[in-house]
Design an enzyme around this catalytic site. Structure first.
Site, PDB file in Angstrom:
ATOM      1  N   SER A  32     -64.381  -4.248  -9.052  1.00 49.45           N
ATOM      2  CA  SER A  32     -63.996  -4.863  -9.203  1.00 49.45           C
ATOM      3  C   SER A  32     -64.993  -6.330  -8.783  1.00 49.45           C
ATOM      4  O   SER A  32     -66.074  -5.187  -8.587  1.00 49.45           O
ATOM      5  CB  SER A  32     -63.129  -5.776  -7.955  1.00 49.45           C
ATOM      6  OG  SER A  32     -64.308  -4.814  -6.939  1.00 49.45           O
ATOM      7  N   ASP A  33     -65.402  -7.232  -8.877  1.00 47.20           N
ATOM      8  CA  ASP A  33     -66.653  -8.047  -8.477  1.00 47.20           C
ATOM      9  C   ASP A  33     -67.156  -7.839  -6.645  1.00 47.20           C
ATOM     10  O   ASP A  33     -65.511  -7.147  -6.025  1.00 47.20           O
ATOM     11  CB  ASP A  33     -66.969  -9.911  -8.428  1.00 47.20           C
ATOM     12  CG  ASP A  33     -68.041  -9.858  -8.481  1.00 47.20           C
ATOM     13  OD1 ASP A  33     -69.179  -9.464  -7.543  1.00 47.20           O
ATOM     14  OD2 ASP A  33     -68.325 -11.385  -9.488  1.00 47.20           O
TER      15      ASP A  33
END
Ligand SMILES: *[C@@H]1O[C@H](CO)[C@@H](O)[C@H](O)[C@H]1NC(C)=O
Ligand SMILES: *[C@@H]1O[C@H](CO)[C@@H](O)[C@H](O)[C@H]1NC(C)=O
Ligand SMILES: *[C@@H]1O[C@H](CO)[C@@H](O)[C@H](O)[C@H]1NC(C)=O
Ligand SMILES: *[C@@H]1O[C@H](CO)[C@@H](O)[C@H](O)[C@H]1NC(C)=O
Ligand SMILES: *[C@@H]1O[C@H](CO)[C@@H](O)[C@H](O)[C@H]1NC(C)=O
Length: 779
Positions: free
Chosen positions: A302-303
């Site tokens: 994920s960011d």
């Protein structure tokens, strides 16, 4: 426990008392004092580890991963879902920080990599947008290779990790985007080729087991992410409304190429939502497309921290546990930051996600570390084990940074052949402008600490005696010191003005508001040009393009160069081009729009295609037919190149099956899958285009041949589309043949309104420069 800070000597000892001693010693050390790499399975130091299957290099990778997962408690497993992985000391697994970056050189963004006295800096290449302007695929790969060598060298002395979250392959869709500088530009073909080549440079172990990784790359931010912060629209809450056609022919292709052709080890999902769903919680985008269709061999991250964002900012879920469960179930393997780690146990207890899903995620993470050699014990006597500080910032690496900058620099205007400046005719040079003596500005964002800087002023002054006036105190240029700048210009033989912007105007979390040169830069330029005696060279340092119509039309401004953010050696490269030691060959990887464009187009409108009913003009050279300041592909040379078509078919017949409906009735297009395309693979409707390219001028130079196609105007197809490009270097009067292999089903097909690939029947136009060739496709 401070395992990652332990010294090699300490790691060899394992009694409780020595661990305690280490703990005391380690906390008194500065945090970057570690000098050995972080790795598991140190059998030499701890022979008891030899019994663990996951440490046994004779076993198959899957079996090692299964063995490791089988030894972990649920709590320990959860520790491997976050980017700061805990480690398990009873199994000889140290904590590991997954977050390192290497966008255009080893960077210390994220905490996985640091600089220190031992490695005070690393080679800082131009920001990607400039490198992309070289249109030189072998350069993209060469840079990646140097970066991964420096990364491994830093890993070996405990300063870096092995997992790098680069490159950024989002399409530079809107000229205001603050992160456009990080990308290879607006074109899916160029971006795809960049992704594949750079990832290869980072990951490829050259001849070793192909499943091995030098370092692990990551293509980000998946997907349709290119609004950071525009008029209070934030990336954390932005919902990108994207139709299937744009999705499949603009936003997805770079990611697909990166996974399918580049074999990237990771994909990062973005912050934004796409059509109402956060990308990191979308099972169709993650499990369906990346893992299912494209068969990612690696992990999805994920960011930082988009799982938290899903709950906290987007209110997509009612509880943190639900956000954690939804993202894991969608196919997320690793969470940048600790949100998942914090809430996964409760999510399992609440029955929102089970241990099987967690096992799947950590298995993907472990499999990646395994490919990097993390579970193979001390890397010292393994491939890359001999790399160290001596291999960082070498003369060759720094020379490549200079070479990359000069290959990318774009010459946009050169009236009366004012460039190159002749050092015999020009005795005094005025160097003016807020970026004339730039250092950190040259390295853009996602940078590290460079080996050193050569500023434009320093680069130019090496050749001609130069005097300097900043003209304004910074790029914002609220006030211009016109008198001093004009006086200097009036008393010099030539003027170089280095203008543009820096990260205070465009960067992550900061999109631009307009396309004008900031503050009083235009006035400074115009006034200086007015009084100059000789050539006036405007050098623009920026990621995004500007509306510089005034400069284009000002006869006193004789030359314009765009130099991107040219990296640590930017000043040398600029001087190489200005004095003709290098013949420029860069070409714009993005459209330069007039200011009126951004006045009528909201950044939030994701549509690529124009809409006649609303007057929406469309985006990028593929769909926008309006006026430009400079166009995609613009860029001139000190010499001229001519093209001549040698070979291209006028007609291609698709051999449809007897039963194909388009054999008996009129069709506008046919699917680009099916027996007629399998025939194509066998060569029946593949063809080649051969072109003769000649350097008709009087100096050596490189030239990129662009092959564009214009399909028949059905399915709202692009105005034109870059099929391929090839860069050649030619001496004066030299010529060469450039060959393009065209796969009709792949290269000449378009994506239709529902996202299906179709081959349009009828007249396709092939263009190379001003040369045009008609190709008829029929059944
Ligand atoms: C880098 O520095 C940070 C902050 O001091 C520290 O937390 C981290 O462990 C260091 N990482 C490495 C690989 O040295
Ligand atoms: C875990 O959850 C998945 C997805 O919800 C389900 O398919 C699977 O059967 C579950 N496994 C177990 C062991 O309960
Ligand atoms: C230009 O920048 C360099 C590096 O920061 C600095 O050493 C030098 O003094 C500057 N030159 C002038 C004339 O300001
Ligand atoms: C960037 O420009 C701003 C003014 O717009 C200035 O305050 C800042 O110091 C500059 N940054 C660098 C790194 O030069
Ligand atoms: C492409 O870049 C490589 C690496 O710098 C260089 O050797 C080559 O000459 C370049 N190609 C052209 C055609 O300029």
């Amino acid at each position: 426990m401070g395992y990652s800070r332990q010294t090699r000597r300490n790691r060899a000892l394992s009694s409780v008392s020595t661990l305690l001693l280490c703990f005391l010693l380690c906390i008194s050390e500065p945090s970057n004092a570690q000098s050995s790499p972080v790795f598991a399975c140190d059998i030499t130091g701890n022979p008891s580890l030899a019994g663990f299957g996951f440490c046994n290099t004779e076993l198959k990778a899957e079996d090692r991963v299964t063995d490791l997962v089988g030894r972990l408690t649920l709590e320990e497993k959860i520790g491997f879902l976050g980017s700061r992985a805990n480690g398990v000391s009873r199994l000889g697994i140290p904590p590991y920080n997954w977050w390192s970056e290497a966008l255009h050189g080893v960077s210390d963004v994220g905490h996985g990599t640091n600089f220190s006295g031992q490695v005070p800096g690393a080679t800082s290449f131009p920001q990607v947008i400039l490198t992309a302007a070289s249109f030189n695929v072998s350069l993209f790969e060469a840079i990646g290779k140097v970066v991964s060598t420096e990364a491994r060298a830093m890993y070996n002395v405990g300063l870096a990790g092995l997992t790098f979250w680069s490159p950024n392959v989002n399409i530079f869709r809107d000229p205001r985007w603050g992160r456009g500088q990080e990308t290879p530009g607006e074109d899916p073909t160029l971006t795809s080729k960049y992704a594949v080549a750079y990832v290869k440079g980072l990951q490829d172990t050259e001849g070793e087991d192909p499943n091995r990784l030098k370092v692990a790359a990551c293509c980000k931010h998946y997907t349709a992410y290119d609004v950071d912060n525009w008029q209070n629209v934030q990336r954390y809450t932005f919902d990108a409304v994207v139709n299937q056609q744009d999705m499949d022919d603009t936003f997805q292709p770079p990611f697909k190429s990166c996974v399918v052709d580049g074999n990237v080890a990771s994909v990062m999902c973005s912050y934004n939502k796409v059509n109402g769903k956060p990308t990191c919680a979308d099972p169709d985008l993650l499990s369906g497309v990346i893992r299912g269709q494209w068969k990612l061999n690696g992990y999805i991250v994920s960011d930082c921290d988009s799982v938290d964002v899903m709950y906290t900012s987007q209110h997509y879920t009612k509880t943190p546990e639900e956000a954690v469960a939804k993202s894991l179930l969608a196919g997320l393997d690793l969470n940048c930051d600790h949100f998942t780690g914090q809430h996964a146990m409760e999510a399992v207890k609440a029955g929102l996600v089970n241990e099987t899903a967690i096992d799947k995620a950590i298995s993907n993470n472990f499999a990646t570390l395994l490919r990097l050699g993390f579970f193979d014990g001390d890397p010292k006597n393994k491939p890359y084990g001999d790399l160290g500080p001596k291999d960082v910032c070498t003369v060759e690496n720094q020379e490549l940074a200079r070479e990359a900058a000069r290959q990318g620099i774009v010459l946009l205007k050169n009236s009366a052949a004012s460039l190159p400046l002749s050092s015999s005719a020009i005795k005094t040079l005025a160097v003016i402008g807020p970026n004339a003596n730039a250092t950190t500005t040259m390295i853009g964002n996602y940078h590290g600490i460079p080996c050193k800087y050569t500023t434009p002023l320093q680069g130019l002054a090496e050749t001609i005696s130069s005097r300097y006036e900043p003209g304004c105190s910074n790029v914002a240029c609220a006030e211009a010191d016109l008198d001093s700048a004009m006086a200097l210009a009036a008393s010099s033989d030539a003027v170089v003005l280095v203008m543009g912007e820096n990260l205070s105007i465009e960067q992550e979390s900061l999109d631009r508001v307009d396309l004008f040169l900031p503050g009083k830069q235009q006035e400074l330029l115009t006034q200086v040009a007015k009084v100059a005696k000789g050539p006036v060279v405007l050098v623009i340092m920026s990621g995004g393009g500007f509306d510089i119509t005034f400069a284009k039309n000002d006869d006193k401004i004789t030359s314009i160069l765009w130099v991107g953010y040219p990296g640590e050696a930017g000043g040398l490269a600029i001087a190489d081009v200005i004095f003709g030691r290098h013949n420029p060959s860069g070409q714009l990887p993005m459209t330069w729009y007039p200011q009126s464009y951004v006045e009528k187009v909201p950044m939030t409108n994701m549509n690529m295609r124009p809409d006649e009913s609303t007057g929406y003009p469309g985006r990028t050279y593929r769909f926008y037919a309006g006026e430009t300041v400079y166009a995609f592909g613009d860029g001139i040379s000190y010499t001229q190149f001519t093209h001549r078509l040698i070979k291209a078919p006028g007609l291609v017949s698709l051999r449809l099956d007897q039963s194909h409906p388009c054999r008996s009735s009129e069709c506008q297009s046919v699917d680009s899958i099916g027996p007629h395309c399998e025939n194509a693979v066998k060569g029946r409707s593949d063809f080649e285009v051969h072109l003769n390219v000649r350097n008709a001028g009087d100096r050596e130079g490189s030239h990129t041949v662009f092959l564009f196609t214009t399909p028949p105007a059905i399915h709202r197809s692009p105005i034109k589309h870059l099929l391929g490009f090839e860069k050649v270097r030619l001496g004066k009067n030299e010529e060469a043949v450039v060959r393009f292999k065209v796969d009709v089903c792949q290269d000449l097909s378009v994506v239709d309104e529902i996202g299906k690939r179709k081959i349009a029947l009828g007249q396709h136009l092939l263009h190379v420069g001003s040369l045009k060739h008609t190709l008829n496709i029929r059944v």
